[in-house]
Each structure stands twice: as C-alpha cells, then as structure tokens.
Motif scaffolding. Sequence first.
Motif, PDB file in Angstrom:
ATOM      1  N   GLY A 185      -0.567  -5.061   7.515  1.00 23.46           N
ATOM      2  CA  GLY A 185      -0.615  -4.067   6.451  1.00 23.46           C
ATOM      3  C   GLY A 185      -1.353  -2.811   6.872  1.00 23.46           C
ATOM      4  O   GLY A 185      -0.966  -1.693   6.505  1.00 23.46           O
ATOM      5  N   THR A 186      -2.409  -2.971   7.674  1.00 26.20           N
ATOM      6  CA  THR A 186      -3.157  -1.815   8.163  1.00 26.20           C
ATOM      7  C   THR A 186      -2.307  -0.964   9.094  1.00 26.20           C
ATOM      8  O   THR A 186      -2.289   0.266   8.996  1.00 26.20           O
ATOM      9  N   LEU A 188       0.969  -0.842   9.232  1.00 26.63           N
ATOM     10  CA  LEU A 188       2.038  -0.208   8.455  1.00 26.63           C
ATOM     11  C   LEU A 188       1.505   0.988   7.685  1.00 26.63           C
ATOM     12  O   LEU A 188       2.167   2.037   7.607  1.00 26.63           O
ATOM     13  N   ALA A 189       0.318   0.861   7.130  1.00 29.22           N
ATOM     14  CA  ALA A 189      -0.274   1.972   6.377  1.00 29.22           C
ATOM     15  C   ALA A 189      -0.519   3.165   7.282  1.00 29.22           C
ATOM     16  O   ALA A 189      -0.295   4.321   6.879  1.00 29.22           O
ATOM     17  N   GLU A 190      -0.974   2.920   8.507  1.00 27.51           N
ATOM     18  CA  GLU A 190      -1.202   4.010   9.452  1.00 27.51           C
ATOM     19  C   GLU A 190       0.111   4.717   9.800  1.00 27.51           C
ATOM     20  O   GLU A 190       0.167   5.946   9.871  1.00 27.51           O
ATOM     21  N   VAL A 192       3.075   4.695   8.055  1.00 26.82           N
ATOM     22  CA  VAL A 192       3.650   5.361   6.871  1.00 26.82           C
ATOM     23  C   VAL A 192       2.808   6.573   6.489  1.00 26.82           C
ATOM     24  O   VAL A 192       3.343   7.633   6.129  1.00 26.82           O
ATOM     25  N   GLY A 193       1.493   6.438   6.593  1.00 23.19           N
ATOM     26  CA  GLY A 193       0.613   7.564   6.285  1.00 23.19           C
ATOM     27  C   GLY A 193       0.862   8.745   7.209  1.00 23.19           C
ATOM     28  O   GLY A 193       0.865   9.901   6.776  1.00 23.19           O
ATOM     29  N   CYS A 236      -5.212  13.639   9.947  1.00 24.65           N
ATOM     30  CA  CYS A 236      -4.954  12.316  10.520  1.00 24.65           C
ATOM     31  C   CYS A 236      -6.210  11.721  11.148  1.00 24.65           C
ATOM     32  O   CYS A 236      -6.470  10.520  11.010  1.00 24.65           O
ATOM     33  N   THR A 239      -8.367  10.538   8.238  1.00 26.42           N
ATOM     34  CA  THR A 239      -7.834   9.441   7.422  1.00 26.42           C
ATOM     35  C   THR A 239      -7.383   8.242   8.234  1.00 26.42           C
ATOM     36  O   THR A 239      -7.035   7.205   7.659  1.00 26.42           O
ATOM     37  N   ALA A 241      -4.657   8.009   9.741  1.00 25.79           N
ATOM     38  CA  ALA A 241      -3.198   7.922   9.762  1.00 25.79           C
ATOM     39  C   ALA A 241      -2.727   8.200  11.183  1.00 25.79           C
ATOM     40  O   ALA A 241      -3.432   8.835  11.970  1.00 25.79           O
ATOM     41  N   ASN A 242      -1.538   7.712  11.518  1.00 25.92           N
ATOM     42  CA  ASN A 242      -1.065   7.863  12.894  1.00 25.92           C
ATOM     43  C   ASN A 242      -0.712   9.318  13.177  1.00 25.92           C
ATOM     44  O   ASN A 242       0.255   9.852  12.624  1.00 25.92           O
TER      45      ASN A 242
END
Length: 400
Positions: A185-186, A188-190, A192-193, A236, A239, A241-242
């Motif tokens: 989940g982590t 995937l969140a990165e 999608v973010g 990014c 946060t 995020a990728n």
Amino acid sequence: MAGMDALLLVFAVTLLVAVLVSDLAQRTILSTAVLFLLVGIVCGDGVLGLVPLTPDSPIVATLAQQALFWVLFTDGMRVGWSDLRAAWRLPGRALLLGLPLTVALTAALAAWLVGLSWPEALLIGAVLAPTDPVFAAALVGNERVPGRLRQLLNVESGINDGLALPLVLIFLAMSGDADAQPASGTLLAELVGGVAIGVFVPYLAVRLEGSRLFSASARYQPLTAIAIGLLILGICLATEANLYLAAFSAGITIASCGPHQRESFEPIGELIAELLKLAALLVFGALISPAFLAEIPFGGWIFAALAIILARPAALAVSFLGSSLTRRERWTAFWFGPKGFAAVVYGLLVLQSGIPAADTIFHLVALTITLSIVAHSSTDVIIARRFEEPESSRPTADDG
C-alpha cells in the motif's frame, strides 16, 4: 585537489573537448557518449584516481536523482497526447508488446546464465529495457533515414523510460529482504501520488498563466516549465511521492495542455538534459575499472552480449509481425535498442538500494551499458549510410 573540485575540472575539460569535436563526431564513428564514459573510467579510482568516487559518495546519489528527474521531465515533454494520436502504431507495438517481451527475455537470460532469482532477474530486465536515441544520433538525425523509422526510435525511447520505471520500483521492492520491503500500500501510494502531482500541478500552472490575471513575458516564458519542474520536485521530496513518475507525468501534461510552454522550454530543456546525461555518464564511468570488469564471471559477459544482440531483436521481431516495415528498417530497429541513460541511472538506484544482489546486478548492468554504448554509438553512422543505397522492396503503407 578535493574530489568535487577534481570532478568539476574533469567534466569541464571533457565537455569542452566534446563540443570541439562534436561536428566530427556526427560524421564519423566518434561518440561523445563514449568519450565521457571512457574519461570517467580512466579518471576513476581504479585507474588514475583523479575522481575517486564510490557508490556511496553523496554526489552519485544526488546526480542520479537530479539527472533522472529532469531527463524524464524532458522525455515526457516530447510525447503529448496529440503526438501519440498522430503516430501510435509502430511505437505502440514496440512499447506495449516489445517492452514487456524485452524485460522477460532479458530476465530469462539473467536467471539462466547468472543464477539470479526471478525478482532479481526481472529487475535487471526492467533496468536494461529503456533505450536512448542519443547513442544513435547519426541515425535519428539523418533525413535520408525513413521518417517513420526515426519517429519510431524517438517516440519509443521517449516513453519507455517512464514505462519501465514502475517495473524497476516494483521489482526492486520484491528483490529486497522481506523485513525491509515496503508495504504494497505504501509503494502504491508513492506511485499514484507521483502521477497525481505530475498531472495536477502542471495543469493548474498552465491554466493560471493562460488566465486574464497572469501572463509570462517573452523573456521569462522558457522558465515556466523549469519553475513547474522545480515545484514538483520540491513537493515530491516533501511528501515522499515518487518524483520520477511525477516528472514524466508532468512533461506529458505540459506537452498536452501547454503547447506554448512546451515550445519555449524545448531548447533550454534539451541542453539541461544533455548536460546531466553527460555528467551522469562520467560519474558512471568513474565507478567502473579494469578490476571491476574482471570481477564479472564468464556467464555475465555472455549475458551482456545476449541482452544486446538477442533480447530486443527477438522481442521486436514478434512485435512487428505483419507490419509494413522493410527488412532494412526492421533490422535497424532491432539493432538500435541502445541501453540508454535511464538504464545508467536505474543501475545506480539499484546499487544504492542495499538489496542483497545489488552489487551483482550493478556489475551486469554496467557491463551491458558499456558494451551497448560502444557498439551502438560507433555503428550509427555506418548503418545510416546504408539508407542512401537503394533497397529492393519498399512498403506501400506509411505505418505499422
């Protein structure tokens, strides 16, 4: 002389030499990419020791991060939705079928010849999948080469960096120690973010500039895309995020909804990306040495050769079944799958990841990229000249 000072001096001298011989390089087998790679190897710790870099040197991680971000940002800028709609058939075959097949075939070779586990083998397949037309510049820049072939290689290389990235991240997570792997989940969140930031921020910025309240002057217009890129990078990093998927998504978004911003950014953006590519190649070369190459077993050398001459040609042979490409065009597309700049940085990311097989994978990636750069950038002029000769059969259609 301090390491950073020496690196800057070596890079500056090499860059000046590359500029001075660039015209000659376009007409001969000389290559600026090979020049920077060889200078890095010679000046690295394993030979002259002028640039004593190690994988954990801060400059390696920083340069890899910044170079990949801006190159993906620029790559995305080349492929707006209108470009894809105008010419999707041949690149679509190469990307949607050829890319996964190349990853799978390369992984099979790594598992068979080197004994990597399947997650590790798939990781090296994804790392080596991206291509780069820079290492075949005489081909893609030659107007005598069929336009659809040049377009195929350009569009494919512009998109496959971004398409391979999620695979690299997923297989990298799967290849680590079970206790150290991030939760699905982590991850995937990165991912999608990153995509969400890469779409929303540029779209909002382009719309603001086009509103009645704001307007960029001609002088500052080229800085619009750079400001957007820097904003995305900062968000990014803050946060988690990728940032790489964000960069690629942002480039595509700007190309799709901000044609003026894309046009004004193109000249300066290409130069920024080129400088970062060359700097990363020099640093990459500095991590390689004769002793480094001697550590690679015989099976690794066989793998590197087959990854270049078998994996992509076989994958594209399947992908282009039934297309209207001539035999000469097919074989040129098969051969010019140079393992490009993105593969260099993905290899550095694997090296710094700390996974158990990081060192083994980096050795194989480094060898394959080195052989690819030498082979592809020294044959592009020769093969481009073949298109000046008549071919017995020509297709009747313009696409695949």
